[in-house]
Scaffold this motif. Structure first.
Motif, PDB file in Angstrom:
ATOM      1  N   GLU A 167      -9.610  -4.900   6.558  1.00  0.00           N
ATOM      2  CA  GLU A 167      -8.234  -5.404   6.459  1.00  0.00           C
ATOM      3  C   GLU A 167      -7.666  -5.178   5.062  1.00  0.00           C
ATOM      4  O   GLU A 167      -6.508  -4.821   4.906  1.00  0.00           O
ATOM      5  N   TYR A 168      -8.491  -5.420   4.063  1.00  0.00           N
ATOM      6  CA  TYR A 168      -8.051  -5.216   2.688  1.00  0.00           C
ATOM      7  C   TYR A 168      -7.683  -3.745   2.458  1.00  0.00           C
ATOM      8  O   TYR A 168      -6.645  -3.433   1.862  1.00  0.00           O
ATOM      9  N   ALA A 169      -8.513  -2.833   2.970  1.00  0.00           N
ATOM     10  CA  ALA A 169      -8.242  -1.399   2.809  1.00  0.00           C
ATOM     11  C   ALA A 169      -6.940  -1.010   3.510  1.00  0.00           C
ATOM     12  O   ALA A 169      -6.153  -0.230   2.977  1.00  0.00           O
ATOM     13  N   ARG A 170      -6.689  -1.534   4.706  1.00  0.00           N
ATOM     14  CA  ARG A 170      -5.438  -1.235   5.411  1.00  0.00           C
ATOM     15  C   ARG A 170      -4.235  -1.751   4.621  1.00  0.00           C
ATOM     16  O   ARG A 170      -3.204  -1.089   4.546  1.00  0.00           O
ATOM     17  N   MET A 171      -4.373  -2.928   4.028  1.00  0.00           N
ATOM     18  CA  MET A 171      -3.291  -3.498   3.232  1.00  0.00           C
ATOM     19  C   MET A 171      -2.986  -2.616   2.004  1.00  0.00           C
ATOM     20  O   MET A 171      -1.827  -2.323   1.714  1.00  0.00           O
ATOM     21  N   VAL A 172      -4.033  -2.190   1.312  1.00  0.00           N
ATOM     22  CA  VAL A 172      -3.861  -1.330   0.139  1.00  0.00           C
ATOM     23  C   VAL A 172      -3.239   0.004   0.551  1.00  0.00           C
ATOM     24  O   VAL A 172      -2.319   0.500  -0.106  1.00  0.00           O
ATOM     25  N   ALA A 173      -3.713   0.578   1.646  1.00  0.00           N
ATOM     26  CA  ALA A 173      -3.182   1.862   2.121  1.00  0.00           C
ATOM     27  C   ALA A 173      -1.699   1.741   2.470  1.00  0.00           C
ATOM     28  O   ALA A 173      -0.898   2.597   2.081  1.00  0.00           O
ATOM     29  N   ARG A 174      -1.315   0.675   3.173  1.00  0.00           N
ATOM     30  CA  ARG A 174       0.103   0.478   3.518  1.00  0.00           C
ATOM     31  C   ARG A 174       0.950   0.354   2.262  1.00  0.00           C
ATOM     32  O   ARG A 174       2.048   0.909   2.180  1.00  0.00           O
ATOM     33  N   TYR A 175       0.450  -0.365   1.276  1.00  0.00           N
ATOM     34  CA  TYR A 175       1.176  -0.564   0.024  1.00  0.00           C
ATOM     35  C   TYR A 175       1.507   0.786  -0.625  1.00  0.00           C
ATOM     36  O   TYR A 175       2.643   1.043  -1.016  1.00  0.00           O
ATOM     37  N   TYR A 176       0.499   1.652  -0.749  1.00  0.00           N
ATOM     38  CA  TYR A 176       0.707   2.925  -1.431  1.00  0.00           C
ATOM     39  C   TYR A 176       1.510   3.912  -0.593  1.00  0.00           C
ATOM     40  O   TYR A 176       2.322   4.663  -1.128  1.00  0.00           O
ATOM     41  N   VAL A 177       1.315   3.920   0.712  1.00  0.00           N
ATOM     42  CA  VAL A 177       2.097   4.811   1.577  1.00  0.00           C
ATOM     43  C   VAL A 177       3.563   4.398   1.555  1.00  0.00           C
ATOM     44  O   VAL A 177       4.458   5.243   1.477  1.00  0.00           O
ATOM     45  N   ASP A 178       3.840   3.100   1.605  1.00  0.00           N
ATOM     46  CA  ASP A 178       5.222   2.622   1.572  1.00  0.00           C
ATOM     47  C   ASP A 178       5.933   2.996   0.279  1.00  0.00           C
ATOM     48  O   ASP A 178       7.159   3.068   0.239  1.00  0.00           O
ATOM     49  N   ARG A 179       5.187   3.238  -0.775  1.00  0.00           N
ATOM     50  CA  ARG A 179       5.776   3.614  -2.053  1.00  0.00           C
ATOM     51  C   ARG A 179       5.787   5.120  -2.270  1.00  0.00           C
ATOM     52  O   ARG A 179       6.062   5.602  -3.357  1.00  0.00           O
ATOM     53  N   GLY A 180       5.461   5.858  -1.209  1.00  0.00           N
ATOM     54  CA  GLY A 180       5.598   7.313  -1.270  1.00  0.00           C
ATOM     55  C   GLY A 180       4.405   8.064  -1.805  1.00  0.00           C
ATOM     56  O   GLY A 180       4.540   9.217  -2.209  1.00  0.00           O
ATOM     57  N   PHE A 181       3.234   7.468  -1.816  1.00  0.00           N
ATOM     58  CA  PHE A 181       2.050   8.164  -2.301  1.00  0.00           C
ATOM     59  C   PHE A 181       1.336   8.850  -1.142  1.00  0.00           C
ATOM     60  O   PHE A 181       1.417   8.411  -0.002  1.00  0.00           O
ATOM     61  N   GLY A 182       0.618   9.915  -1.447  1.00  0.00           N
ATOM     62  CA  GLY A 182      -0.103  10.688  -0.445  1.00  0.00           C
ATOM     63  C   GLY A 182      -1.505  10.173  -0.199  1.00  0.00           C
ATOM     64  O   GLY A 182      -1.977   9.229  -0.841  1.00  0.00           O
ATOM     65  N   ARG A 183      -2.171  10.841   0.742  1.00  0.00           N
ATOM     66  CA  ARG A 183      -3.516  10.418   1.157  1.00  0.00           C
ATOM     67  C   ARG A 183      -4.522  10.448   0.015  1.00  0.00           C
ATOM     68  O   ARG A 183      -5.391   9.588  -0.073  1.00  0.00           O
ATOM     69  N   GLN A 184      -4.434  11.453  -0.850  1.00  0.00           N
ATOM     70  CA  GLN A 184      -5.394  11.554  -1.954  1.00  0.00           C
ATOM     71  C   GLN A 184      -5.281  10.359  -2.897  1.00  0.00           C
ATOM     72  O   GLN A 184      -6.285   9.820  -3.359  1.00  0.00           O
ATOM     73  N   LYS A 185      -4.073   9.925  -3.185  1.00  0.00           N
ATOM     74  CA  LYS A 185      -3.865   8.765  -4.046  1.00  0.00           C
ATOM     75  C   LYS A 185      -4.386   7.500  -3.362  1.00  0.00           C
ATOM     76  O   LYS A 185      -5.014   6.659  -3.997  1.00  0.00           O
TER      77      LYS A 185
END
Length: 166
Positions: free
Chosen positions: A57-75
């Motif tokens: 759950e923590y990983a999904r939350m972090v991933a959503r945060y960065y994707v919503d701010r326009g970062f790519g998969r590598q970041k």
């Protein structure tokens, strides 16, 4: 449960109350407070059982945060590793991330500002997208599509369509 394990569990619960964290982050904080390894293991196991500590759950939350701010998969992958998320959990989450085409276009518009042939601006945009975690393949494709005059809507064409509708 002995008093020492209870103290570690109480402290760990207080750490998790205001914000989520990964198991590794929690272990690091408890180790820094010089708690015994036995107490740390007990606290982590108990908090995981209770659902208060969940790396997925923590990983999904972090991933959503960065994707919503326009970062790519590598970041996103880099941030997950930095926060102590296992490779297995990251590999479950990363393929499900939506492509950030809207954010890439917004970034290109902001950087290129209509100068589609300016090589310096194109290099600047490409470098910026790379730093944001996009692969070179994604970057080259996005720039090619964005700078292709046939795929771009020209402002004059848009006005002509509106004039015809009236």
């Amino acid at each position: 449960m002995n008093e020492q394990n209870k103290a570690v569990l109480d402290y760990a619960a207080r750490l998790l109350a205001p914000r989520a964290m990964s198991e590794k982050m929690l272990r690091d904080k408890l180790t820094a407070k010089n708690f015994p390894q036995e107490g740390i293991d007990y606290a982590v196991e108990r908090l995981t059982e209770l659902g208060a500590l969940n790396d997925g759950e923590y990983a999904r939350m972090v991933a959503r945060y960065y994707v919503d701010r326009g970062f790519g998969r590598q970041k996103v992958d880099q941030e997950l590793r930095r926060r102590g998320i296992s490779h297995e959990i990251a590999q479950e989450i990363l393929p499900g991330l939506a492509p950030c085409s809207r954010q890439v276009v917004a970034y290109l518009e902001k950087t290129i500002r209509g100068h589609y042939t300016d090589k310096r601006l194109l290099r600047k945009a490409a470098a910026g997208l790379y730093r944001r975690g996009f692969s070179w393949e994604q970057i080259n494709t996005a720039i090619d599509v964005y700078c292709d005059p046939q795929l771009r809507e020209e402002p004059g064409e848009q006005e002509n369509v509106e004039d015809r509708e009236e």
